[in-house]
Write an enzyme that holds these catalytic residues in place. Structure first.
Site, PDB file in Angstrom:
ATOM      1  N   LYS A 129     -48.035   8.655   8.773  1.00 44.86           N
ATOM      2  CA  LYS A 129     -48.567   8.365   9.542  1.00 44.86           C
ATOM      3  C   LYS A 129     -47.793   6.675  10.360  1.00 44.86           C
ATOM      4  O   LYS A 129     -48.082   7.146  11.812  1.00 44.86           O
ATOM      5  CB  LYS A 129     -50.097   8.026   9.828  1.00 44.86           C
ATOM      6  N   SER A 175     -49.437  14.302   2.000  1.00 39.50           N
ATOM      7  CA  SER A 175     -49.430  13.435   2.962  1.00 39.50           C
ATOM      8  C   SER A 175     -49.884  12.109   2.910  1.00 39.50           C
ATOM      9  O   SER A 175     -49.415  11.130   3.715  1.00 39.50           O
ATOM     10  CB  SER A 175     -49.986  14.635   4.349  1.00 39.50           C
TER      11      SER A 175
END
Length: 325
Positions: free
Chosen positions: A51, A308
């Site tokens: 992110k 992730s």
């Protein structure tokens, strides 16, 4: 709309800021999957997840006067931290709206990065959008959406540029690329990058059972929502439905979605730790789980998957390590 030109421009702006994460492998994982498994550990990225790429990309694309007034974001934790760090690096205010039931570590980390955290009652139906709109209007802040924002998608796409180059260096030109998928920012960004740089690599979104809105949306050819807004252990990728911007990209470029159980996500966390020496959070491990435990749904001699994020609290990590393989 995000495209390869925006992704390449984001990559230039991220140079010297975002980490270039490696592509890892283990013969033990290959044996389980029955094929070569290449793992892109974005848990090693700044703030512990991919992110940061999108947060830094979006902030760096703003003009100076707009950026100086500050930014606002809503997130269960990983987007929050990515935006908070990017805002701190630029020396501008950041307000992050987070669900009160988000993991405590993610809330604490976001505050520690200098952001003002506003908690809301997700389970009780309180609207983060309404809170965000009010604060945006009062303070002149710029909203950085977690996935339905072209510059965020472009930032996440830089991960795809790296995958294309790293896979090519390992002689892998045809493979499924499994992505942990919430709203679809990472999935769409990587798909756009690979379309241009490695067209033999096909993206497949991966989700936990009960929150497989993307898989069902792709199967039905339209956006469908999850029946519940939150719950389960994969908080990082639990979203109501695919994004309005991300879904058309995924619909055009992605293969069918893959779904795994929470138990399989925990097993993948344990295997990532034991075999790759990396820490994954449950939502960050679903793509690896699909690579390992859904071999019949994947084609080819190799599979590439993202981890992730790795922002997991100690109790959840212990739970994963204690699971029986």
């Amino acid at each position: 709309m995000s495209d390869i030109t925006m992704i390449r421009a984001a990559a230039e702006r991220l140079k010297g800021h975002a980490r270039r994460t490696p592509l890892l492998s283990s013969p033990f994982l290959d044996d389980i999957a029955g094929r070569k498994v290449l793992v892109k550990p974005e848990c090693l990225q700044h703030t512990g997840s991919f992110k940061y790429r999108g947060g830094r990309s979006a902030l760096s694309a703003l003009d100076e006067a707009t950026r100086a007034r500050g930014v606002i974001a809503f997130s269960s934790g990983n987007h929050a931290q990515g935006v908070a760090l990017a805002a701190r690096e630029f020396g501008v205010p950041a307000v992050i709206i987070m669900p009160a039931d988000a993991p405590r570590m993610k809330i604490d980390n976001t505050r520690a990065l200098g952001a003002e955290v506003v908690l809301y009652d997700r389970a009780g139906g309180e609207s983060r959008e309404a809170i965000g709109e009010k604060l945006t209007n009062e303070r002149g802040l710029t909203l950085i959406k977690p996935y339905d924002e072209p510059q965020v998608i472009a930032g996440q796409g830089t991960c795809g540029l790296e995958i294309a180059e790293q896979a090519r260096a390992q002689g892998v030109t045809r493979a499924d690329v499994l992505t942990c998928c919430g709203g679809g920012g990472l999935t769409a960004g990587i798909a756009l990058a690979l379309e241009a740089e490695a067209p033999g690599l096909r993206v497949r979104p991966c989700e936990p059972e009960g929150f497989d809105d993307t898989a069902r949306s792709l199967a039905e050819g339209r956006i469908v929502a999850n029946t519940q807004p939150s719950g389960g252990i994969c908080d990082a990728i639990v979203t109501p439905q695919p994004g309005q911007l991300t879904f058309p990209i995924m619909q055009r470029l992605c293969g069918p979605g893959l779904t795994v159980s929470e138990d399989e996500a925990l097993r993948a966390m344990k295997l990532a730790f034991e075999r790759l020496k990396v820490v994954a959070e449950p939502g960050g491990a679903v793509a690896l789980a699909a690579a390992l435990f859904r071999p019949d749904e994947i084609a080819g001699d190799a599979v590439i998957c993202t981890i992730s994020g790795g922002n997991v609290d100690a109790a959840m990590f212990r739970r994963a390590l204690d699971i029986s393989l």
